[in-house]
Enzyme design. Structure first.
Site, PDB file in Angstrom:
ATOM      1  CD  GLU A 116      -0.010  -9.906  -1.880  1.00  0.00           C
ATOM      2  OE1 GLU A 116      -1.152 -10.167  -1.407  1.00  0.00           O
ATOM      3  OE2 GLU A 116       0.166  -9.115  -2.811  1.00  0.00           O
ATOM      4  CG  ASN A 137      -2.120  -0.943   1.006  1.00  0.00           C
ATOM      5  OD1 ASN A 137      -2.043  -1.891   0.226  1.00  0.00           O
ATOM      6  ND2 ASN A 137      -3.194  -0.733   1.741  1.00  0.00           N
ATOM      7  CD1 TRP A 146      -1.366  -7.586   3.079  1.00  0.00           C
ATOM      8  CD2 TRP A 146       0.105  -7.336   1.395  1.00  0.00           C
ATOM      9  NE1 TRP A 146      -1.736  -6.476   2.361  1.00  0.00           N
ATOM     10  CE2 TRP A 146      -0.850  -6.283   1.327  1.00  0.00           C
ATOM     11  CE3 TRP A 146       1.123  -7.387   0.451  1.00  0.00           C
ATOM     12  CZ2 TRP A 146      -0.804  -5.311   0.337  1.00  0.00           C
ATOM     13  CZ3 TRP A 146       1.166  -6.418  -0.535  1.00  0.00           C
ATOM     14  CH2 TRP A 146       0.211  -5.396  -0.585  1.00  0.00           C
ATOM     15  CG  HIS A 149       0.739  -4.881  -6.604  1.00  0.00           C
ATOM     16  ND1 HIS A 149       1.423  -5.970  -6.128  1.00  0.00           N
ATOM     17  CD2 HIS A 149      -0.357  -4.764  -5.816  1.00  0.00           C
ATOM     18  CE1 HIS A 149       0.780  -6.484  -5.091  1.00  0.00           C
ATOM     19  NE2 HIS A 149      -0.312  -5.770  -4.891  1.00  0.00           N
ATOM     20  CD  GLU A 165      -3.603 -11.270  -5.087  1.00  0.00           C
ATOM     21  OE1 GLU A 165      -4.652 -10.599  -5.181  1.00  0.00           O
ATOM     22  OE2 GLU A 165      -3.122 -11.638  -4.010  1.00  0.00           O
TER      23      GLU A 165
END
Length: 469
Positions: free
Chosen positions: A402, A149, A438, A225, A270
């Site tokens: 993660e 983040n 994570w 990401h 992902e």
């Protein structure tokens, strides 16, 4: 000389006439114009004509081939495109067209050509790239931590509530016992919308953060990401995504080309269809496999130390079971320099669901109404054993890029968080996987933070010890 009789046999062998209850039905027809295609080394598209009055579907796993469309109902022309092959080896595969219980194979062969290098290529340079196996390097990575983040925040580094990353924060992570940092990065806000040219100031900022890690003698794992979700694994988006992915990774790889083997690149994150968490359609994982191939080819095309850099490729949705069932390792001109990434958040009810219903986990649980009733120790070990057998035992390292569980309000939850992270991390390590916790920097209810990113102090020392020990 072609034999006309053989051609007619080949053309009509799949034409069937079905009977039901003694009554003649309409003929069921399924014809293909050829059962073998040959391609030269350059990228090329050939067409195959299908004559059918029923549904059909293409089944194929080779990441260097694109088929459009891959399914249909009735007559069609399918376009089969091969990526350029300059790897000095002829490659072959079989594309299957399924019609009910019938499978018609089409053999595909592609010639190899002499390697061709882009203008930005420089000769391979192994300076600082140690001659150790990828498994040996993975073992040195130890326990990993995610700088979540921050650099992947849509809108800028501080847009999701975290302060700017500092060297002091990475120093604190190192002091806590972590030896690797995964750096999720979103590049699109700072890149040209048409040519995908990355803003030099953003590239320099990402490099600054990478240097915080490398200067601590730690391993840095940097990726593209979620980045606003433009990597859609569909045939409709495949060409667009692969073009964008290639252009971005060439720029990133060129900027970091002189770094030693403490820097690893991870191609994506992902990749999935939002909201579709079931077993992926063949289309989805075939396209995702092509993303992995594009990433590897783009980085290797830059030469220098990137010719030897360890690269990390992802399973579909970074799911362990999808990795075991559908993942295909990309072709790589460099031997033994690929790693596989998956993620682990099982059981969802304990690890991710934001409620106070499921607050306990594992053998020490005292109230089974507060457990998920699945995802315990046996499940943990079974999942990681799958990855060990599928990849590690074959010489391919696995990173769990993660994993973790949120901190819930219930006072009892903390002791079970320690149990969870201790057991899961130990099981990963015992099976040879590299764990990356994570951390999203949020320390409130349902957060993952281990460190206060303003003060750099440890928020949960016992939880950190459960992971690093």
């Amino acid at each position: 000389m072609n034999n006309p009789f053989k051609f007619l046999v080949r053309l009509f062998v799949l034409s069937l006439i079905l009977f039901s209850c003694g009554e003649k039905e309409d003929p069921v027809t399924f014809l293909v114009s050829t059962t073998e295609l040959q391609f030269g080394p350059a990228e090329k598209t050939l067409e195959v004509t299908l004559t059918s009055n029923q549904q059909w579907q293409v089944e194929m796993n080779a990441s260097w081939i694109t088929v459009i469309p891959n399914q249909g109902n009735g007559n069609a022309k399918i376009s089969i495109t091969t990526a350029a092959n300059y790897a000095n080896e002829i490659r072959t595969t079989v594309l299957n067209i399924r019609f009910g219980v019938i499978i018609q194979p089409i053999k595909i062969t592609q010639e190899a050509g002499e390697p061709q290098f882009p203008d930005y290529y420089i000769p391979a340079d192994n300076t600082g790239m140690r001659e150790i196996s990828s498994l040996e390097l993975a073992a040195e990575m130890g326990k990993g931590w995610n700088l979540g983040n921050s650099l992947e925040a849509i809108g800028g580094e501080t847009a999701w509530g975290n302060p700017k990353v500092t060297k002091e924060l990475i120093d604190a992570v190192k002091a806590a016992g972590f030896n690797s940092v995964r750096i999720p990065v979103a590049w699109s806000k700072f890149s040209n919308a048409t040519e995908f040219t990355i803003d030099p100031e953003w590239m320099a900022r990402v490099q600054e953060v990478v240097d915080y890690v490398i200067d601590n003698d730690m391993y840095a794992l940097m990726n593209i990401h979620w980045d606003e979700g433009w990597m859609q694994p569909t045939f409709a988006q495949q060409e667009y995504v692969n073009n964008r992915l290639e252009k971005m990774w060439v720029q990133i790889a060129l900027n970091f080309r002189d770094y030693n083997d403490h820097l690893l690149f991870a191609g994506t994150n992902e990749v999935m269809i939002e909201g579709d968490y079931g077993s992926p359609k063949p289309e989805y994982y075939q396209v995702q496999n092509s993303f992995n191939q594009t990433f590897v080819d783009a980085v290797r095309s830059t030469g220098g130390r990137n010719a030897y850099r360890n690269l990390v490729v992802q399973t579909f949705n970074t799911n362990i079971d999808h990795g075991v069932n559908f993942f295909e390792l990309p072709l790589d001109e460099t031997e033994d320099r690929l790693m596989v990434e998956a993620h682990y958040y099982d059981p969802y009810e304990f690890a991710l669901r934001e409620d106070e219903i499921i607050t306990q986990w594992g053998a020490n649980a005292t109230d089974h109404s507060k457990t998920a009733l699945w995802g315990g120790e046996a499940h943990v070990d079974a999942q990681f054993l799958k990855m060990k057998i599928k990849f590690i035992d074959q010489g391919i390292p696995v990173l769990i890029g993660e994993y973790g569980a949120i901190q819930k309000k219930a006072a009892e939850n903390y002791s079970f968080l320690i149990d969870y992270h201790s057991y899961v991390t130990k099981s990963m390590t015992a099976h040879g996987l590299v764990p990356f916790y994570w951390d999203n920097g949020y320390a409130g209810d349902y957060g993952f933070a281990l460190f206060d990113r303003n003060s750099r102090e440890q928020i949960y020392p016992d939880l950190i010890k459960a992971i690093t020990n």
